[in-house]
Structures are given as structure tokens and as C-alpha cells.
Design an enzyme around this catalytic site. Sequence first.
Site, short mmCIF file in Angstrom:
data_model
loop_
_atom_site.label_atom_id
_atom_site.label_comp_id
_atom_site.label_asym_id
_atom_site.label_seq_id
_atom_site.Cartn_x
_atom_site.Cartn_y
_atom_site.Cartn_z
N GLU A 191 0.86 -0.96 -0.07
CA GLU A 191 -0.03 0.23 0.02
C GLU A 191 0.84 1.33 0.04
O GLU A 191 0.54 2.19 -0.49
CB GLU A 191 -1.07 0.11 1.38
CG GLU A 191 -2.05 -0.96 1.26
CD GLU A 191 -2.93 -0.96 0.19
OE1 GLU A 191 -3.26 0.29 -0.58
OE2 GLU A 191 -3.88 -1.75 -0.21
N LYS A 251 -3.01 9.90 1.50
CA LYS A 251 -4.16 9.24 1.46
C LYS A 251 -5.02 10.35 2.24
O LYS A 251 -6.24 10.77 2.03
CB LYS A 251 -4.20 8.17 2.12
CG LYS A 251 -5.84 7.54 2.13
CD LYS A 251 -5.78 6.01 2.52
CE LYS A 251 -7.05 5.46 2.47
NZ LYS A 251 -7.48 4.22 2.65
N ARG A 265 -10.66 9.95 -4.87
CA ARG A 265 -10.48 8.78 -3.90
C ARG A 265 -10.37 7.60 -4.60
O ARG A 265 -9.50 6.67 -3.88
CB ARG A 265 -11.46 8.99 -2.77
CG ARG A 265 -10.99 8.28 -1.72
CD ARG A 265 -11.71 8.39 -0.39
NE ARG A 265 -11.58 7.20 0.70
CZ ARG A 265 -11.95 7.27 2.03
NH1 ARG A 265 -12.99 8.15 2.24
NH2 ARG A 265 -11.61 6.43 2.72
N HIS A 272 -6.30 -2.28 -7.11
CA HIS A 272 -7.47 -3.19 -6.32
C HIS A 272 -8.60 -3.72 -7.20
O HIS A 272 -9.07 -5.04 -6.64
CB HIS A 272 -7.83 -2.37 -5.35
CG HIS A 272 -7.32 -1.85 -4.08
ND1 HIS A 272 -5.92 -1.52 -4.12
CD2 HIS A 272 -7.37 -2.05 -2.78
CE1 HIS A 272 -5.28 -1.06 -2.88
NE2 HIS A 272 -6.35 -1.56 -2.07
N HIS A 276 -8.36 -7.15 -5.83
CA HIS A 276 -9.54 -7.88 -5.06
C HIS A 276 -9.89 -9.07 -5.57
O HIS A 276 -10.39 -9.90 -5.06
CB HIS A 276 -10.74 -6.62 -4.91
CG HIS A 276 -10.53 -6.03 -3.69
ND1 HIS A 276 -11.26 -4.60 -3.54
CD2 HIS A 276 -9.68 -5.91 -2.40
CE1 HIS A 276 -10.81 -4.14 -2.46
NE2 HIS A 276 -9.89 -4.89 -1.83
N HIS A 288 -4.02 -9.67 1.57
CA HIS A 288 -4.51 -8.38 0.74
C HIS A 288 -3.25 -7.54 -0.19
O HIS A 288 -3.57 -7.40 -1.28
CB HIS A 288 -5.26 -7.38 1.71
CG HIS A 288 -5.62 -6.10 0.88
ND1 HIS A 288 -6.74 -5.98 0.17
CD2 HIS A 288 -5.21 -5.03 1.22
CE1 HIS A 288 -6.84 -4.99 -0.17
NE2 HIS A 288 -5.92 -4.07 0.31
#
Length: 1621
Positions: A191, A251, A265, A272, A276, A288
Site C-alpha cells: 500500500e 491518503k 479517492r 485493487h 480484489h 491483501h
Amino acid sequence: MALADVQKVSILGRESIHCGFHLIPYIVATVLETLPSSTYVLVTDTNISGLHLPEFQTAFDERKLARDARFLTYVVPPGETSKSRQGKAEIEDFLLLNSCTRDTVILALGGGVIGDLVGFVAATFMRGVRFVQIPTTLLAMVDSSVGGKTAIDTPHGKNLIGAFWQPEYIFIDAAFLETLPAREFSNGMAEVIKTAAIWNETEFGALESRSAEIFAAIQTPSSNASGRTLTTRSPAQQLLLSVIVGSISVKAHIVTVDERETGLRNLVNFGHTIGHAIEAVLTPHVLHGECVSVGMVLEAEVARQLGVLGQVAVGRLTRCLRAYNLPVSLADPRIASLPAAKGLSVTKLLDIMKIDKKNSGPQKKIVILSRIGATYEQKATVVADSVISKTLSEAVRVVPGIPSKSPIRMATPGSKSISNRALLLAALGKGTCRLKNLLHSDDTQVMMNALIELKGASFSWEDEGETLVVQGGEGSLSVPPNGKEIYLGNAGTAARFLATVCTLVQLSAPGERTVITGNARMKQRPIGPLVDALRANGSDIEYRESPGCLPLSVAPAGLKGGHIQLAASVSSQYVSSILLCAPYAAEPVVLELTGGQVISQPYIDMTIAMMRTFGIDVVREVDPATGKQLDVYRIPKGTYINPEEYSIESDASSATYPLAIAAITGTTCTIVNIGSASLQGDARFAKEVLEPMGCTVVQTETETTVTGPPVGQLKALGLVDMEPMTDAFLTASVLAAVACAPPLEGRELADGSRPTTSRIIGIANQRVKECNRIQAMMDQLAKFGVETKELDDGLEVYGKPISELKEGASVHCYDDHRVAMAFSVLATVVKGTVLEEKRCVEKTWPNWWDDLSNKIGIEVEGVELSTSASVASASRPADQDSAASVVIIGMRGSGKTFIGQLASSALDWSFIDADEYFEKKYQLGVRDFVQKNGWPAFRAAEADVLVELLNSYPSGHVISLGGGIVETPAARDLLKEYAKKGPVVHIMREIDEVVKYLEAESSRPAYGEPIIDVFQRREPWFADCCNYVFVNYTGVSNGSAQPDEERATIGKTFSLIAPPATSIRDEVVRFFNHVTGQQPNLAPNGAADRRSYFLSLTYPDITRALPHIEQLTAGVDAVELRVDLLRSPKDFDKLGPYVPSVAYVTDQVAALRSKTDLPIVFTVRTVSQGGQFPDDAEKEAFTLFHTAIRLGVEYVDVEITWSEKSIQDLVVRKGHSQIVASWHDWSGNMAWDGKVVEAKYRIAHAFGDIVKLVGKANELDDSLALYRFVQRMRASSDAKPIIAINMGTEGQLSRILNSTFSPVSHPLLPSKAAPGQLSFAQIQTALNLIGQLPARRFFLFGNPIKHSMSPTLHNTGFEILGLPHKYELLETETIGEIKATLASSDFGGASVTIPFKLDVLPLLDALSPEAEAIGAVNTIIPQRKADGSCILYGDNTDWLGISRSIRTAMPTSMKHPEAALVIGAGGTSRAAIYALHKLGVQRIYLFNRTRRSAEVLANAFPDVEVEILETLGTWPAGGPAPTIIVSTVPASATTTDPSVKNALYLPISMFESATGGVVVDMAYKPAETPLLALAENQGDQWKTVKGVQVLLEQGYEQFQLWTGRRCPKATVAERVWSAYS
């Protein structure tokens, strides 16, 4: 307030994010002082509670709380499964139970799961209460805790139900990371990298260059709360905090601008969308951040495909993620080895992506990067499914057509050869050098990594990654720390260059050595001549495995220099390796090349030219008499001086592909940065290959332009020597395939070869590249119908018109970039061509497929291969493609060929004997080859053959290898590497049997040493190389075979006909279908709507049960081998916990297999779980579990009390077997409605294919609670089969109600496996009594049928199994009565015989494929649906009765019967022909006295070769005599006396086959028919089958179709034969 220095970050106008170290006192003080409340509730999970909860409790206790304030804690099970509707409800119930009100403050202490879950609780409890985020993982700190997004998961996807609810505070305590596992830290760094990639290139650059420092920051634990204040904070802590704060700040800014995720955002979801989807399939085994890491690379590739992002950015992103130990593709072993990875199909991933919050209706949205630090739009971008599919697909299809971008003008990536040389020169040089146009590929990454490991230079990036800045080390090199090996993959250039570089390393400690190694293929590629030259010069280099190949161990002693002789006829890279390092030798070097013609001289010239640019002049000597250049080079001592900037030429080998596309499509292409002044030999390709083929070529010093002739008018090359440009021969070969015009004048071949011949020579070195490229081109061109011929140093290709080439070829690329790109050229003119392993191009041109579309204008489509789960990877996942070829190894004499041939027959695959392949290749028998060349030469040649076989026959083959293949380390590595992709099966046989065979065998050379010594040496190697073991069982190993007298004694106890042993053929069919996944031998009743059972065997020696195994297993679906109860005969008297040996367990499994093909449940129950295995013997237990997997055992019961790592390792290696994840609680305290059992369920669910939970009942309600628990677990969308039972008499109801694999006992067993166990029959009786198994009526429809054996057969089976059914006769003359019976509510099924086999067809709703093919029905099965409706399904089991009877009687040596004879042309003859066809009989003779009836029957099977005989016993000219004879005519209509009138004469000539065979007479009476009597008179080689036996076999199948249960054959057969006789 506790003193702490924190950095505060503002979000939504408030400085609510506080970051620092050791903040627990600070957190408690801040919360209590600024968030007054009557109740504070801290929610965490069981993992975190033990680490930090006591300190929070202490901190709260030490503060002076208001008199009525409370501090409550609630602990949930860890993991994603807690983040559910139920998990949320349980927390809410806790709050309500404790009278929490709206002033409550909830603290979420944990990772992302806790934060998301607790945040959502806070958002909805009492319509919203205050909460605080205290993340404990890096992932939660930088991502999920920031922004106020809260959510829970549903079966439809992650985070689909939630709310935006901002926390009052977010406390980032970086000290928590000290207890975080390294994998979790990497998980969070995904991340951090993501944020930098979308927002800040400077921050991204820091992450690129400082990965080692950042990792070190969490590996240095702090003490005494150091770091809490600035004065105690270390530089490492400051670096770590700056990384975290930097990521959070980005962020926080984005959230402040776009709190509700309406646009900006979206950007934080980079990686992702695909990540995901991957996570949905792989959770919980892949984290993740790991999924997002792969997602980022794939989404960057999507951007590259769209033409928005350059390859440099993709390469930088990939390298940065790798630096933090994150996976970057689904081919990563951490992912590919998971069984769940099979579910990563393109279709599945796209389907999951449909449910994404960013989407606009059906349109999928992805965050598209435009460069590092910026995105294409300030929001997610709509991307078509076809684009995503192309990126995800493992393979591509090139759509033929004319390039739409013609005339094309483009550059190719930087030269791999120049890139690697420039990297090494700059690293060894003095000063700073900026390398431009460096190739961003796997090979150059390997070289950079190696130089970093050797501390030879430092690297950084400029110009958004377009420029590599190298700070040279001036030849200073160090041995890698801690004995770390330098892994080079399959990078041949790096391996050869670094072999000499490692001699330059300086010694820093005694005994140090540098080791360079590679993958299995690299360990086959030669490096011997280079090592020989360096050794002769004084360097200390050792081969770690195979002589002549990597890995190498090099002593850091420096390069001596002086006169060096080098054989350079294999690779010019040997020469360049010494040249590049020679200036740093102790003495000036004189390099003399020996061994004949030097290969690839242009590459040597390239090296010398580049050395000159870096300040070292190499002088090539000249013969003073002739002026001819000699192969002698003088290199002075010196240090390279780095130029400020060095621009790398485009890759000339890669340039051949777009130029060839212009040639084959008749268009124009210009390649810039490649011309006549190029350093690369392949730059000559246009002038020396394409021009002679009819192309117009214009070449300047810096550009090359090619215009092809009209399509289809390329000229054959005749003879072309491609020694100066060997890598380009693949491109020339595909063009030659369509070159039909005669060669130019003067190029014709004078030896009479056809005019379309292109003879390519000078390329022998291409056999030792990434694959044997010459063989690869021949094999793959054959798929297009192109003929080729192999030469000693090349090949011939015979051109064909494009219109005559075969379409739809699927090209296997051997993971070789050159093969893939060459065939993509041919694909531009041949429809439907699929290129497998598309990612192999990443070695030199990672964006080739994108450039083919975007810059050349040829459409490329993604293709999901049907033979394996298609994933975005460079090769198929390690959880094995079910079509992957089977490799068989083992001692000579173990039965490899015999078993292999049976396996190939069972799988319907081709069989290859490596010895025969060897003899064909070398035109010399193995024995003669060894006598002529010696064992070492044979072993080397044998290893080469292994490489060819694995590359040439990757799927659909059974390959039997020689017994000594494991003698060479390189071959062992190849086998171990292949075992990750396909089955390597070790055939085991008792050594005494092997010795007996070898003493009599003479075709192979003698060992020259005792056979037992060879066996003992090889046995560990066989075990190391295989992933499966097949035991060629004879029942004598380890003394477990039972003495005859003992078996006889036990047999008297059971009045039972002992079942026949399972034939070796049947076991081969079961084993190989299971381990390949073609037809895993799993219990069919394992489906959710059916009941299944297994018998728990409790014998210390399983052989005692074998004579009675059929009676013991009556009705069950599997048999449980209680391994913990096994005792070797010598240890029968030992009491207490016991560990049986692997050898004994192996023999027990093999013994059980010899009597039953039921699936085995392999159970090792520990003492604490109710068994006899030691609780602390984890290593021994998992050795046995892995043994079970290797033996092809279908189910392995693993207790979840073992360590997670051991279980996970087993799951990765389970193949097509299934894991039963089990938990037993003997205490009687486990509540089925409590949290403990659900937590155990979740753990078991994560690991197991089947979940098994066992408790102990104290009262009836315990079983009812269990039943409710099971119903609740089954209601979830990801439900797995569950075994849930209560032990004890009070728990017997749970055993009755349990539907999946209920453990059962049997009255004949010595003891029950667990208290409260019932027999199968007892459970069926109980099910009937409680209405769960209604009684059914079964019938035989026909006339006349009063003497039928069917009632005896089926009613006996019902009785033995405790089934409440009844089988009756319905003798009638009309179909009406049958129709009424079919409609009755208790109708269970029916047999159908004459005259109704055709009449019933209109009454049925569906037919089986077999019944349709045969054209008749003998079995009716009512298929009832959940809604109460019923479908009448017609089948035909007659053919199975015939087939199984033949197979049982057929000699094992008869693998493929050539011919069979059917006598008669009635309805049963149809079933006979179908059965023979399914048995693989190649020719079927048919005789009937009425030819017309025979013709009708033959015409009913157009796909079967049926030949009608005019005379019985006379075969068509040249036809073989039958080895199978089936008579379907009444016995009374046949005779063996030729004088009898009106009867069919049976001549003795029917039995001409010298091998004997099988005779089946379908007539029931008399028992001894004329045909059977005649066959028996021919001797033992003819086996006979009576009609009653066929009746039994087809009846057994009917029984199973109706009941779902195997018929108890032995007892049923005994009663039927008794009634019959």
C-alpha cells in the site's frame, strides 16, 4: 498526559492522526481526556490480545476514571471470516448485553479486519457512536484505518456492506510493527508503494533505493520505550516513521478532498480492481497486500496495453515491489503452488470484478497510471473486458491481417547483449555512467541484482526511470554475506559473464566462496570450457553438481592473467567473459582461442568495441606473413573509465520480428537505432536473409527499412550460414515455412533438394539456449504442416503456400522468448494461431504483444487455455495441469515399462520409452553406447534426452525413464522442477523381485557393482525427485503378507467368499487417473445432497482384514486407515503412543489397494485427539501425511492443532487429494452454539476441502445443537462439506443425521474407532425409522421372467446394507401396467428385459449417452428433484457387464486387443460391440447367420470398425485372429458337431490366436455351453466367462445407479450362484 513526541497529520480539517512510538499511555490519556464517556470498549482479536491488551488494561487502570466509567474488552477470532454479518451482530449483542449507550467510545485495536468491522459497528450502533482506530499492522496504518471507510464482507464480495464513519482519532504506534511478521510488513508496504506510485515519484524513488534500510528498521527491536521521544528515537525509527507518515499524508489529503469516493479517492484503489478479484479466490492463503501487488503490476500492464504507460514504468514498479519481497505475478510460487490458484481463470476474475464499487453499471473501472507518480485521469478509468482479459490471459491469439500502421517506424528495446555488457563495464569502471535505453527485462534485472549482491556498484534512476545511473566500484567486489547464493534463473549471458567476475572478488575472511546458480534449465547449459580455461589460469572453481554446468563455487583469489587458452566453439560469451574482466587480472592477459571455428565472432567484436569506449584497447594479433587476423587477443591491465553517458543500441535480434512481419505481409517497416554501423551481428539479418528472400532493404548506418514482396511471394533461401546471427534463425525459419518461390540465382542447392528448401546452417549452439531451439522449431512448425529436417549444425525448412498451412495451431513456446516472437510472425498470416506462455517474451521485449497491436497494427486477443487454469503467469501454475505428461522413474526391473504402458492405456495417452527414444536418436543401443563411450558419456546424453522429452512432450504422454537417470545432479534438478508442474511417479518394487529380474535380463549393460548397492544409492534420489509413488505390490515387502494358514483360520470366522484381488490393471487405472486429475478417485457421494460413509479400520496390521474387506466395507464410500493404530508385527506387544515407519505404512496402503479401489481416508489421530500417535511428533506425522499424498491416497485427515506452516505446506502439495481438516474435543464442554466451535470451523475451513468437527454429547440436546450448527454453516455461499458428530451413546443421533463421510464400524471389526460408532446398516435402519430413507419398490419388467436371478441379486444387496427396499417381478404383456408402475410414488427403479427394451423408450424423459448409442434400455432410474418432481432416466448396463467381465478375465499383458468377434446380431450384440469399442478393440468381427441383420447392426455404429464375416472362423485377409469372443445367441442354437443341422457350427479355428484370450457366452443355460466347453479344451490361455457372471456385473451397476451404494458383490454372488446351480 504521558510524554510522547508525535507527528500529527491533518484529515478533514482536524489533526486527528497521531504517529509515534510506544504510544499506549499516550493513547489512553488522550482518549480519556478528550473523549469523556461512561463506557470504553476495546475490541481486538485473539492474536493481538496476548501482545498488547494487558498494557492497555494497565494504562486504563492507572488513570483516574470517573466513578461510573467502565473499561470493557471483547475479543474476536482473527481473520477475514470475522468480518461478517454474524461477527458484527455478536459485537452488537455484547454491547447491548453490557448496557452500552450512545456515549460509548469503541476502540478498534488490530489490523484491517478489526478496523473495518468495529468501525461499521460504531457507525450503526445506537445510530452511531464515537470510535478510535488503533491499527497494529502496517497495512492498516497506511490504508484501511485512514478515511473512515468501514465495511463487512458478504459471500458476494469484500466490503460490499458498510458506511463512511470517521474515527475521532487514528493512533499510529510504529512500535507495534516490531512484533509484526516480515510477511505482514511486506503486505503493508504494498500500500505504501501504491500511494507513491499514484502520487509522488520522489517518494517512489526513495522506496526503490532504500528497501534494505527500511526492512532493517523493523528488524531492530527497541527497548525501554525508546523512540517515544525524539531524543531516544534512532535513525532507523525515524526512517520508518517518515515512510508511514508520508504515505498517510497522501491518503489524508485525498480523503479530505473526496471523502465519499466520488472521483479522486478512486485513485487509492490502484491495483485493487484486479487485486480484489485475486484476493476473493485466494483468501486467506494470500494476503491483501500481496494480491494488490500482483494487481498493481497487471493494472500497469493494462495501462501499457492502452498505450498510456511505458514499459520503463512497469519495470520500475515491478522491481520496487520485488524489493519488498512481494509477488508480482500469479506465477510466483507462493501463489501458483496453492490449490486455490486453479480457480484463477480469466472468466472467474472478470466475473468477480463485476461487483466493484468503482464500476458504472456493467463497465469496469481501473486506475490507470500514466507515469510513476501520476495517473491518466484523476479518477478510475473505464476499461473494456477484452483489454483486461488480454492482460490476464496466459496465451494470446494473433489475428491475421495487414499491419494497419504500415509504413511502420519504430524502435525496439535496448539490446540484451549490449545492456549486460554495459552494466558490467560501468560497474567495474571508475566514476559515474548514465546508461540510456537500457533493456528493462528479466535478464538485465538478474545482472543488476548480482552486481548488487557482490557490492560491485550502486544503481539509481533518473528521467522517470529512462536512465540508469551507475556509480562504478572500480573492480572492488565482495563475497555475498552469510553464504548467500547468487541466483541467475535462466540468464545464460549473466551466468557466463559472472563466472569470471567472481574470480575478481577480494578475500575478506578465510573459507569464503561465491556461489552462482540457476534454474533447472540453466544447470543443463554448458559452461565447462570457460571454467576449464579459468582453472588452468589458477582460479579455484568447483562444480557443485554436474560437471560442466552451474552451480559454481568460486574462491575469491583474483584472476592471475598471463596466457589463457579458451575453447570458443560453443559460445562467444566465454570469450567476452574473459575479455571484460581481463583488465583487472594480476598480469596483462593474452587470450588465445582454440578448438576450431569461433562461434558468433560479431559478439566478440561488440565486446572489444565497448571496452574501447570505456578506455581499454584490446589488440587482436595478425599473422605477419598473411595479414590474416588470428584468434589471439592482448588485453592490458587497467581500470575502465566510465563515460558520462552511454546510449545502448536497440536490440537487433528483436528487430528481426517487426522486419519479418513486413516481409511476410508485404508491408514496410523501419527500425531506428539499428543499421550497418551496429555492433550486433543480427543487424545483418535484413541484408543477408530478407533481401535474398525477395524483400527490398534500405540500410543506413543507423536505420533499417524493409519492404516485403506481395503476400505469398517470398523466395526460399537455398543455403544460408547464420553463424554470425544465430539467434535470428528462428525468425528465418518461420519465413522459410511460407517461402515457395525458388531461391535467387546462385543460391540454389546443387544436391537435388526441392526448390522450396531453405537450408540454415551455423546454428549448432542454439541447441543449448533456453531450450533446444532447433528441435523446438521443427516440432512447432510441424503443427502447421511444415516439413523440416534436422542437420548437424542447423535444419532445413521446406516452404509451403500459406493457403496449405494448417490453421488453429497452439504453439508451445518452451518458456523461450525467441520461440514466442518468431511464431507470432507466422501467426500474422495463419488463422487461429495461439501462442502459449505469452509472458516468456518478458526476457527481452516485455511489451511485445502491446507493441504488436499499438505500433505495428496487428490485433492480438487474450486466450484462456482449456487444459489448465489460465492465469497471468509466465508458465502454468505448479498445482499441475491435468494433461501434464507423467514421468516414470525407478530401478530397472521395477516394472516401469509395464506400468507405464498400462497407464498410457488407462489415460489414452501416448507412451514413450526413453531407452527406445535414446536408441533412435543415437542409432545405437544403450548397451553398445556404454561400451563404446563409457558411463559418463551415456549419463550426459541421457540427461540431454530428458530435456528433449520434457520440452517436446509436455502433455498427454507417459514417459518412462531409465533407472540411472537420477545419477546426475542436473537430471535430478530437472525432475524436481518438473514435479512442480506434472506427476513424477516412482515405481517401487521389492528389491528381491528386482534382483531376480535383473539377474535374468541381458539387454542393458551390467552395473559393475552389486545391485543392492545401486539400489541403496539411488533410492533416496528417487524419493527426492518424485512427487508420487506407485507400489508394484506383491505382498511380501516388510513381511506384512499374511501366512496362508493364518488367513485360512480367519477365513473360517467369516462365512464369506474372499473377494478377488484388485488387478494391477485396475490399480493403475485408479492411481494414474487420480494423480493426473483426469478422474480423481473421490467418493461420488461426497456431493452436498447425498449421504456418504467411511469404514474405520482398527487393525494393527491391515492384512488381517484383507480376505474380508468386501464384507467389512459393504455400503461405504471410503475406508479409513487409522495409521496411528498400526503396529509393525515386531511391535504388537508395545503399549502407548507409537509411530509406525514410513515403509510399514507404505506397505499397508499397498496391501489395502490390492483388495479394494475404494478411496482411502488416511488418519493419524494423536493421543489428545483420541488416538495413539504421540502429540509431540509433528515432524513424523507430516512425513506420513506427505507419504500418503505421494501414494495417491484420496483423503488425508489432518488435525488443525498441528502448526499452520506444516498444514499449509501439506495443502500446497496435496495435488488432487483432499484434506479433511479435523478438530476433536473430548471434554464434553464444547458448545455447538459457542464461539470456540465456530473459530475451529473457520480454521478448518481455511485449510480443508472437508471440515471435520467432533465433540462429546452429554444429552440429546447436544446433538440437536450440533444439527443446527451444521445447517447454519451449510447456508453460507462458501460452505464446504462438513463432518460433525458427537461421541458417546448420547451422540448417536448426530451420527445418523450427519450426511458427509459418517464414520461407521462393523460387527466383525476387533474394536470401534470411537465410542458411539454405528454400523452402516444400523444407520440406514434408523434413517428409515425417522423418515429420512423411505422404502422403495424396484421391479424387473419383462416376459417371461419367472426364473430370473435379479430378485435374488438385488434383495440380497438390500438386506446386507440394511436398506428398506424390495425388488419384485412385473411379468406383463402390455406396456400399460409398466406405465402405471413408473408413476407410483414409491417407485425406486427397474430392470428392463425382453420384449420391452425398446418399448419403454417413449416413457422416459432422458437417456444416458450409452443407452442412446446402443439404442436400448435395460435400467430405469427415477431422478427426484428438490421440488418433488421426478425425471425417468434410461440407461444400459449390459455393456458394462460385458466389459467388466472381459477386463477381469483378460490377461494383464493384453493391453490393446487387436481384434474381437461378436456372434449374433440381436439387441445384446449392440451392447457387446459398444463394450468392445470402449475396451479399445481396434477391429470387431461380426458374424450372424442372417447377413442383413448383421449389416443393420454394423451400420448402427458408424464410428466403429465392424467387419462382417461370411464364414465363422475365417478372418479377412491379413486380419488378426480375435482375442475376445462374445456370443449372444442361445446355447441351444450352437453346436461343435458339424453334422448337426439347423444349428450354428462353432469351428475350432475361432481360437487361432497364439496369445489366447477371453470367451464370453451370454447364454445362462446350460451352465456349460458348447462355446465355453470348446474354449476350455484349448488350454489355460483361454479364459471363459459365463452368462450369469455378466448378469451379476450389470446388476451390480444397476444396484449402484439406484441406491448410490456399491453392491456387496461377494455375498450377492454366492447367493445367486447357489440359486443358479
